[in-house]
Design an enzyme around this catalytic site. Structure first.
Site, PDB file in Angstrom:
ATOM      1  N   GLY A   1       0.589  -4.837   1.216  1.00 38.45           N
ATOM      2  CA  GLY A   1      -0.636  -4.938   0.408  1.00 38.45           C
ATOM      3  C   GLY A   1      -0.406  -5.649  -0.919  1.00 38.45           C
TER       4      GLY A   1
ATOM      5  N   ALA B   1       0.871  -1.168   0.000  1.00 42.02           N
ATOM      6  CA  ALA B   1       0.000   0.000   0.000  1.00 42.02           C
ATOM      7  C   ALA B   1       0.911   1.220   0.000  1.00 42.02           C
ATOM      8  CB  ALA B   1      -0.875  -0.016   1.248  1.00 42.02           C
TER       9      ALA B   1
ATOM     10  N   GLU C   1       4.403  -4.838   7.523  1.00 42.72           N
ATOM     11  CA  GLU C   1       3.559  -3.828   8.174  1.00 42.72           C
ATOM     12  C   GLU C   1       3.952  -3.519   9.620  1.00 42.72           C
ATOM     13  OE1 GLU C   1       2.407  -6.112   6.084  1.00 42.72           O
ATOM     14  OE2 GLU C   1       0.745  -5.323   4.880  1.00 42.72           O
TER      15      GLU C   1
ATOM     16  N   GLU D   1      -0.510  -9.241  -0.101  1.00 45.30           N
ATOM     17  CA  GLU D   1      -1.923  -9.557   0.168  1.00 45.30           C
ATOM     18  C   GLU D   1      -2.728  -9.660  -1.128  1.00 45.30           C
ATOM     19  OE1 GLU D   1      -3.348  -7.670   4.155  1.00 45.30           O
ATOM     20  OE2 GLU D   1      -2.043  -6.213   3.188  1.00 45.30           O
TER      21      GLU D   1
END
Ligand code: DAK
Length: 261
Positions: free
Chosen positions: A112, A67, A135, A115
């Protein structure tokens, strides 16, 4: 070829290759990228010409490096909820996509990005790929399903280690973990992904759709419920032309011509 700012896709042999292209930030996911990604999958969902999707990142370095940390840094609780809901719904739309989705990971798949690869049905990686959930090093936890999907795929012990250390693993280790299905040299990634998806989409489209549905349904069901669901789908397949075509083709020693109905 279909283009928006960060997402483009093209269809070859009934397989769409969707490319996330934000190379100067290693394809990091900001809200625009996620919105465009969701729109691309929505279009492909209803496109009868498309039987499967390969999802990849532009450039030699990254699938998706996570992200966008710049966006995350500015988040307040209200925008956090908004960002979270937007991402979760797009990732879930990929996981529940009614056609097979293969992540072709040609570099970093972090946070992300990792993921996102987990939300796809299959993963194939190049030798330079690196996977990780960094993270916790940023003081957050994975927010796009990583705490759920990683353990399902690689087992609890390995998932906990990746989640708590935040360290990256290389492509070979990812294969040992079962995180990726295979590893190939970087310059063979596109071809290998196309070949694997070609094999998959030569099968009956309705059977592919319901096989995915049955497998994923079982993750959240008891064995009894999952068996009932599986047998219902099995029964429904008997109403399809594809089932008859598949069986007749076998008996007539020819290749089946599926119509997806
Ligand atoms: N976000 C923003 N920019 C990024 C980025 C990222 N995740 N990753 C890389 N970039 C940018 C770099 O800042 C740099 O930009 P400029 O400085 O050139 O403007 C450019 O991409 C090239 O990166 P580097 O210069 O760093 O390249 P290197 O080869 O030296 O290093 C690297 C590559 C991948 C090791 C390094 O870039 C790196 O460590 N990147 C960050 C990886 C990371 O920590 N990713 C996880 C982000 S956290 C949530 C949902 C999801 C999430 C959280 C919440 N909710 C629903 C609430 C997920 C969180 C994450 O993914």
């Amino acid at each position: 070829m279909t283009d928006s700012s960060f997402i483009r896709w093209e269809v070859t042999d009934r397989v769409a290759t969707v490319t996330i292209d934000r190379q100067k930030k290693l394809n990091a996911l900001n809200p625009d990228v996620i919105q465009e990604l969701g729109a691309a999958f929505e279009s492909l969902r209803s496109d009868d010409e498309v039987l499967g999707v390969i999802l990849t990142g532009a450039g030699e370095k990254a699938f998706v490096a996570g992200a966008d940390i710049g966006v995350l840094a500015e988040m307040d609780p209200a925008t956090g909820v908004e960002v979270s809901r937007q991402g979760q719904s797009v990732f879930r739309a990929i996981e529940t996509f009614p056609k097979p989705v293969l992540a072709a990971v040609g570099g970093y798949a972090l946070g992300g990005g990792c993921e996102l690869a987990l939300a796809c049905h299959l993963r194939i990686a190049s030798e330079n790929a690196r996977f990780g959930l960094p993270e916790v090093g940023l003081g957050i936890i994975p927010g796009y399903g990583g705490t759920i999907r990683m353990a399902r795929l690689v087992g609890l012990g390995r998932a906990i280690e990746m989640t708590l250390t935040g360290e990256m693993i290389d492509a070979d280790r990812a294969r040992e973990f079962g995180l990726v299905n295979s590893v190939v040299p970087r310059d063979e990634l596109d071809e290998a992904a196309g070949k694997l998806m070609g094999t998959i989409v030569s099968n009956g489209p309705v059977a592919l759709k319901w096989a995915l549905e049955s497998v994923y349904n079982a993750l959240d069901s008891t064995t009894e419920e999952a068996q009932r669901f599986e047998s219902s789908l099995f029964g429904l397949l008997a109403a399809t032309d594809d089932m008859r075509e598949g069986m007749h083709a076998f008996m007539e020693k020819r290749k089946a011509q599926f119509k997806g109905e």
